[in-house]
Design an enzyme around this catalytic site. Structure first.
Site, mmCIF file in Angstrom:
data_model
loop_
_atom_site.group_PDB
_atom_site.id
_atom_site.type_symbol
_atom_site.label_atom_id
_atom_site.label_comp_id
_atom_site.label_asym_id
_atom_site.label_seq_id
_atom_site.Cartn_x
_atom_site.Cartn_y
_atom_site.Cartn_z
ATOM 1 N N ASN A 111 9.127 10.424 -8.657
ATOM 2 C CA ASN A 111 10.255 9.793 -7.985
ATOM 3 C C ASN A 111 11.550 10.481 -8.383
ATOM 4 O O ASN A 111 11.703 10.953 -9.510
ATOM 5 C CB ASN A 111 10.302 8.291 -8.299
ATOM 6 C CG ASN A 111 11.205 7.972 -9.474
ATOM 7 O OD1 ASN A 111 12.425 7.863 -9.326
ATOM 8 N ND2 ASN A 111 10.614 7.837 -10.659
ATOM 9 N N PHE A 115 18.715 5.716 -9.125
ATOM 10 C CA PHE A 115 19.406 4.436 -9.378
ATOM 11 C C PHE A 115 19.923 3.800 -8.084
ATOM 12 O O PHE A 115 21.041 3.283 -8.029
ATOM 13 C CB PHE A 115 20.572 4.627 -10.352
ATOM 14 C CG PHE A 115 20.196 4.865 -11.781
ATOM 15 C CD1 PHE A 115 18.875 4.852 -12.196
ATOM 16 C CD2 PHE A 115 21.180 5.118 -12.724
ATOM 17 C CE1 PHE A 115 18.534 5.075 -13.526
ATOM 18 C CE2 PHE A 115 20.853 5.345 -14.064
ATOM 19 C CZ PHE A 115 19.534 5.327 -14.462
ATOM 20 N N SER A 178 16.806 8.444 -17.575
ATOM 21 C CA SER A 178 16.293 8.788 -16.250
ATOM 22 C C SER A 178 16.614 10.248 -15.950
ATOM 23 O O SER A 178 17.733 10.705 -16.191
ATOM 24 C CB SER A 178 16.926 7.900 -15.178
ATOM 25 O OG SER A 178 16.602 8.393 -13.886
ATOM 26 N N ASN A 180 16.912 11.438 -12.983
ATOM 27 C CA ASN A 180 17.359 11.518 -11.593
ATOM 28 C C ASN A 180 18.838 11.247 -11.380
ATOM 29 O O ASN A 180 19.305 11.202 -10.244
ATOM 30 C CB ASN A 180 16.520 10.552 -10.738
ATOM 31 C CG ASN A 180 15.042 10.890 -10.809
ATOM 32 O OD1 ASN A 180 14.666 12.050 -10.711
ATOM 33 N ND2 ASN A 180 14.211 9.877 -11.006
ATOM 34 N N THR A 181 19.590 11.038 -12.466
ATOM 35 C CA THR A 181 21.053 10.965 -12.403
ATOM 36 C C THR A 181 21.586 12.155 -13.188
ATOM 37 O O THR A 181 21.348 12.249 -14.394
ATOM 38 C CB THR A 181 21.576 9.653 -13.011
ATOM 39 O OG1 THR A 181 21.118 8.557 -12.213
ATOM 40 C CG2 THR A 181 23.093 9.646 -13.061
ATOM 41 N N LYS A 214 15.872 2.955 -23.998
ATOM 42 C CA LYS A 214 14.747 3.636 -23.352
ATOM 43 C C LYS A 214 14.898 5.149 -23.505
ATOM 44 O O LYS A 214 15.910 5.729 -23.113
ATOM 45 C CB LYS A 214 14.685 3.259 -21.865
ATOM 46 C CG LYS A 214 13.403 3.700 -21.168
ATOM 47 C CD LYS A 214 13.256 3.018 -19.826
ATOM 48 C CE LYS A 214 11.898 3.282 -19.204
ATOM 49 N NZ LYS A 214 11.695 2.526 -17.952
ATOM 50 N N ASN A 246 10.402 6.815 -20.664
ATOM 51 C CA ASN A 246 10.744 6.951 -19.252
ATOM 52 C C ASN A 246 9.793 7.983 -18.615
ATOM 53 O O ASN A 246 8.820 8.406 -19.247
ATOM 54 C CB ASN A 246 12.212 7.390 -19.126
ATOM 55 C CG ASN A 246 12.885 6.826 -17.882
ATOM 56 O OD1 ASN A 246 12.309 6.840 -16.795
ATOM 57 N ND2 ASN A 246 14.093 6.329 -18.033
#
Length: 357
Positions: A111, A115, A178, A180-181, A214, A246
Site C-alpha cells: 500500500n 494517510f 509509515s 508513504n508520507t 510505532k 509498520n
C-alpha cells in the site's frame, strides 16, 4: 462462507473491495459475526498492559479503518482491541490511485495510501457517537502529521490531532514510521520522539492515555536498540510501549504482477523481520516497555512466536483480508492451546520467554 465472499471481493480492485467491505460493516455491523463462532477467551489469555485490561491479546492494526467507520463490527469479530487511523489534524486525500495491491500468492499487500483520512475533527465527531453507544472493547487511535507539514513543525500536527481525539481514546499511537508520507521516517530518532512526547504530555496526562510508538522494520538494529533504550530510560516510560512493526519498503522475493509497486509491504513476507524487531526491542527494553507485535501474523503459531519473542499483544491486518473474520477466533483458541501445551498458567508468563537471559 468467507471463501465465497472473498472470491467476489477479489474480483474488485483492492481499494474498491476495501471500501465496499467498510460500507457493509458500517451499515450492518452484525454481518461481522456471521463468519465464525463467537470468540470466547479463557482466563489464561487475559492480562493488564499499561493499565488496560485485555481479555486476549489479538487486536486490529491501524490502517484498515482509518476513519473509525466500522468500530462496532470489529468487536463483533472478536478483537479485544481496535486501533483506527492514521488520523491527521487536517483532512487529506492521500496518494493518487491505484495505491493498494494484493500479492495473492504471497499472502501480502503493498500500500501507498498516504494517510488518507477525514481529519481529526470529523473523526472525533464520529467517535463521540461511538462512545455514547458503547464500543465493546479497547480503542486505540493512531495519529500522524499532514503531508504538507514540514518536519520541523511535525510536533504541532501530532498535538493538534491528539487534542481532538484524546477524549475518545483508550490509548494513543504515534506514527513516525509509515513509508508513504515523504520524510516521515526521518522522525524516527531518539531526539525527535522524546521531543514529541514532551509536546503531547499535557494532553496525554489530562486524559491519562498510554502511548505506543510505532517503529519501522527497516531501521538498522542498532538504531532500534538506541531508540528503545532512550524511551525505556525517559520520564515517559511508565505509560509508554512499542509497536513492532509498520510495513516495510524492503522487497524479498515476491510473486505476481504487483511485486514491484512502490509502498509498504505487509503480510507473510514481513513476518520474520517483524519478529526479529520484536526480539531486538525486547532485549533492549529489558522488560521496561511492553511491546505489540505486528506483521505477518496468520496463525496461532505466528502470534505465539511474537509473544515468546517479547510481545505482550499482537495486531493483525493482512491476515483478515486473506483469511476472513474467523481468523480472530482461530488465533485466540490456538494461542490458548499452545499456552496450555507449554504449561503456562497465564500469557504474561510466556511473554519474552525466548529472549530472557
Amino acid at each position: 462462507m468467507y471463501s465465497a465472499v472473498r472470491s467476489i471481493l477479489f474480483r474488485l480492485s483492492a481499494e474498491r473491495a476495501h471500501e465496499w467491505t467498510l460500507a457493509a460493516l458500517r451499515r450492518v455491523p452484525a454481518t461481522a459475526g456471521w463468519f465464525g463462532p463467537r470468540v470466547q477467551a479463557s482466563g489464561r489469555l487475559s492480562q493488564t498492559v499499561l493499565g488496560l485490561p485485555f481479555p486476549h491479546p489479538i487486536g486490529l492494526a491501524a490502517g484498515l479503518d482509518k476513519n473509525g467507520v466500522a468500530i462496532p463490527a470489529w468487536y463483533r469479530m472478536g478483537f479485544s482491541f481496535v486501533e483506527i487511523g492514521t488520523v491527521t489534524p487536517r483532512p487529506q486525500p492521500g496518494n493518487p490511485k491505484p495505491r493498494l495491491f494484493r500479492l495473492i500468492q504471497d499472502e501480502a499487500l503493498i500500500n501507498r495510501m498516504g494517510f488518507n483520512n477525514e481529519g481529526a475533527t470529523a473523526v472525533a465527531r464520529r467517535l463521540a457517537r461511538v462512545r455514547e453507544a458503547g464500543t465493546g472493547g479497547i480503542l486505540g487511535i493512531n495519529i500522524g502529521k499532514n503531508k504538507d507539514t514540514p518536519n520541523a513543525l511535525a510536533h504541532e500536527d501530532y498535538r493538534a490531532a491528539l487534542e481532538q481525539v484524546a477524549p475518545f481514546a483508550d490509548y494513543l499511537t504515534i506514527n513516525v514510521s509509515s513509508p508513504n508520507t515523504p520524510g516521515l521516517r526521518d522522525l524516527q530518532s531518539e531526539a525527535f520522539i522524546l521531543e514529541l512526547l514532551r509536546a503531547i504530555e499535557p494532553i496525554r496526562s489530562r486524559h491519562r492515555l498510554p502511548v505506543w510508538v510505532k517503529l519501522a522494520p527497516d531501521l538498522q538494529n542498532g538504531e532500534i536498540e538506541r531508540i528503545v533504550d532512550a524511551l525505556a530510560t525517559s520520564p515517559f516510560r511508565e505509560h509508554l510501549g512499542l509497536i513492532c512493526t509498520n510495513t516495510t519498503v524492503q522487497r524479498p522475493p515476491l510473486s505476481g504482477p504487483y511485486r514491484d509497486e512502490a509502498g509498504g509491504l505487509s503480510g507473510r513476507p514481513l513476518a520474520a523481520r517483524s519478529t526479529e524487531v520484536v526480539r531486538i526491542a525486547a532485549r533492549a527494553a529489558r522488560r521496561r516497555l511492553p511491546i505489540i507485535g505486528s506483521g505477518g501474523v496468520f496463525t496461532a503459531e505466528d502470534a505465539y512466536e511474537k509473544i515468546r519473542s517479547g510481545a505482550s499483544l499482537v495486531q493483525i491486518y493482512t491476515a483478515l483480508i486473506y483469511r476472513g473474520p474467523a481468523v480472530v477466533g482461530e488465533l485466540v483458541r490456538g494461542l490458548d492451546a499452545l499456552l496450555a501445551r507449554d504449561g503456562f498458567a497465564n500469557i504474561a508468563d510466556a511473554v519474552g520467554m525466548d529472549v530472557r537471559e
